[in-house]
Design a protein around this motif. Sequence first.
Motif, PDB file in Angstrom:
ATOM      1  N   TRP A  53     -11.914  -4.177  84.394  1.00 26.68           N
ATOM      2  CA  TRP A  53     -11.831  -2.792  83.934  1.00 26.68           C
ATOM      3  C   TRP A  53     -10.954  -1.956  84.863  1.00 26.68           C
ATOM      4  O   TRP A  53     -10.089  -1.208  84.408  1.00 26.68           O
ATOM      5  CB  TRP A  53     -13.222  -2.178  83.845  1.00 26.68           C
ATOM      6  CG  TRP A  53     -13.195  -0.738  83.405  1.00 26.68           C
ATOM      7  CD1 TRP A  53     -13.146  -0.282  82.126  1.00 26.68           C
ATOM      8  CD2 TRP A  53     -13.153   0.419  84.246  1.00 26.68           C
ATOM      9  NE1 TRP A  53     -13.088   1.089  82.109  1.00 26.68           N
ATOM     10  CE2 TRP A  53     -13.097   1.544  83.395  1.00 26.68           C
ATOM     11  CE3 TRP A  53     -13.173   0.611  85.622  1.00 26.68           C
ATOM     12  CZ2 TRP A  53     -13.048   2.846  83.887  1.00 26.68           C
ATOM     13  CZ3 TRP A  53     -13.119   1.908  86.116  1.00 26.68           C
ATOM     14  CH2 TRP A  53     -13.059   3.005  85.259  1.00 26.68           C
ATOM     15  N   GLY A  96     -15.076   1.815  79.014  1.00 24.15           N
ATOM     16  CA  GLY A  96     -15.905   1.087  79.951  1.00 24.15           C
ATOM     17  C   GLY A  96     -17.366   1.493  79.883  1.00 24.15           C
ATOM     18  O   GLY A  96     -18.266   0.654  80.013  1.00 24.15           O
ATOM     19  N   TYR A  98     -16.456  -3.640  82.234  1.00 20.20           N
ATOM     20  CA  TYR A  98     -16.866  -2.488  83.045  1.00 20.20           C
ATOM     21  C   TYR A  98     -16.990  -2.950  84.491  1.00 20.20           C
ATOM     22  O   TYR A  98     -17.027  -4.160  84.762  1.00 20.20           O
ATOM     23  CB  TYR A  98     -18.186  -1.911  82.536  1.00 20.20           C
ATOM     24  CG  TYR A  98     -19.332  -2.901  82.536  1.00 20.20           C
ATOM     25  CD1 TYR A  98     -20.154  -3.067  83.653  1.00 20.20           C
ATOM     26  CD2 TYR A  98     -19.574  -3.700  81.416  1.00 20.20           C
ATOM     27  CE1 TYR A  98     -21.183  -3.980  83.660  1.00 20.20           C
ATOM     28  CE2 TYR A  98     -20.599  -4.621  81.412  1.00 20.20           C
ATOM     29  CZ  TYR A  98     -21.414  -4.754  82.533  1.00 20.20           C
ATOM     30  OH  TYR A  98     -22.429  -5.681  82.531  1.00 20.20           O
TER      31      TYR A  98
END
Length: 410
Positions: free
Chosen positions: A142, A302, A205
Amino acid sequence: MTRPGDEETTTDATTDGEAPTGRTSRLLAPGDGLRSWWSGLGRTHKWAFGVVGFGLLALLPLYTPPFLDTPGISFGGTMAQFAMIAIIAIGLNVVVGQTGLLDLGYVGFYAVGAYTVALLTSPDSPWNVMGTSAFFSSDWAWLSCVPLAMAVTALAGLILGTPTLRLRGDYLAIVTLGFGEIIRLLADNLADVTNGPRGLNQIAYPHVGEKEGLPNGVFSNGNSAGDANYGTWWFWLGLLFMVGILLLVGNLERSRVGRAWVAIREDEDAAEVMGVNTFRFKLWAFVIGAAIGGLSGALYAGQVQYVAPPTFNIINSMLFLCAVVLGGQGNKLGVIFGAFIIVYLPNRLLGVEFMGINLGDLKYLFFGLALVVLMVFRPQGLFPVRQQLLAYGKSAKKLLRSADDSKAAA
């Protein structure tokens, strides 16, 4: 010549160049006193108050006052959403507030940033590259995509702005409105790439703070208990990005670029006559604003870990513009306050019923009424920008004071 809101009293005048009536009226607004106090502070004092203010803001999800809490939803999640919208408002303020370009399709840049992260990290995407190299490792995929999302949205702003920024006013507004809808329709119809209306799921994420109780880290939606939940962590991350963007935009405002933006906003023809390359500086504003919007889109992808076309509709674009207008066009801290109103009010009223009506569902009605009232009584926003001498300010002030002293002595 003073701008509206710069003085405590104004002289009423009729339109079409008629003579003023001589009647004075006091501008009563909560933002005037605070704005005047802030403008009177030195740069060191502003930094000190800014550090303390943002520090207290960071602690707000952990020590939430009862009157500020949102009983229908996690306050940490509300603040995470506020951080994303605040970043959008700052980017849109560069385009609308600083340069005076009416952009009604800013949600398109938000969507481009979100889909860039989703296409690169979602297992539903044919362009998924997560885990293919150390740069796109599972833990840092991410974060690796954030600069890419900003670069792609900046490129989108360059492609859109190059042929269209020679337009002005309503024509530019219509073109940007069309751009936002085109991005949404492309995401909805390119099913082989974007998965169409079903969207892209399981987006990457940050994997930070992994432990036995939290195998996926503090940024995962599994961290939903307590005040320091995943929403709070996303808010803290967004706050860091917000501070960095404020420093960048603030330095731009005090530079030659910022002075050119203000000149274009006040009178583009006069700025061009004075030698300002208006097209180049408008394009700069458009590209910078687009990159900031892409950053917020990456934050959204995210945090939610799911991206679908309905999120990026024209209503959300109007809400982003509403945050800028409510807070005060051209005022960075003002538009942040406007973003807080846009996010906090619907979440605060969520689940609150009046005569059998859920007030949280009436957010568009409330925002519409607020804009009408604001345009009547406070058209410059709650915290309007205060024009200051951006170049050679101290020297100019000393020169003016010495001239006043000479007149008084004479």
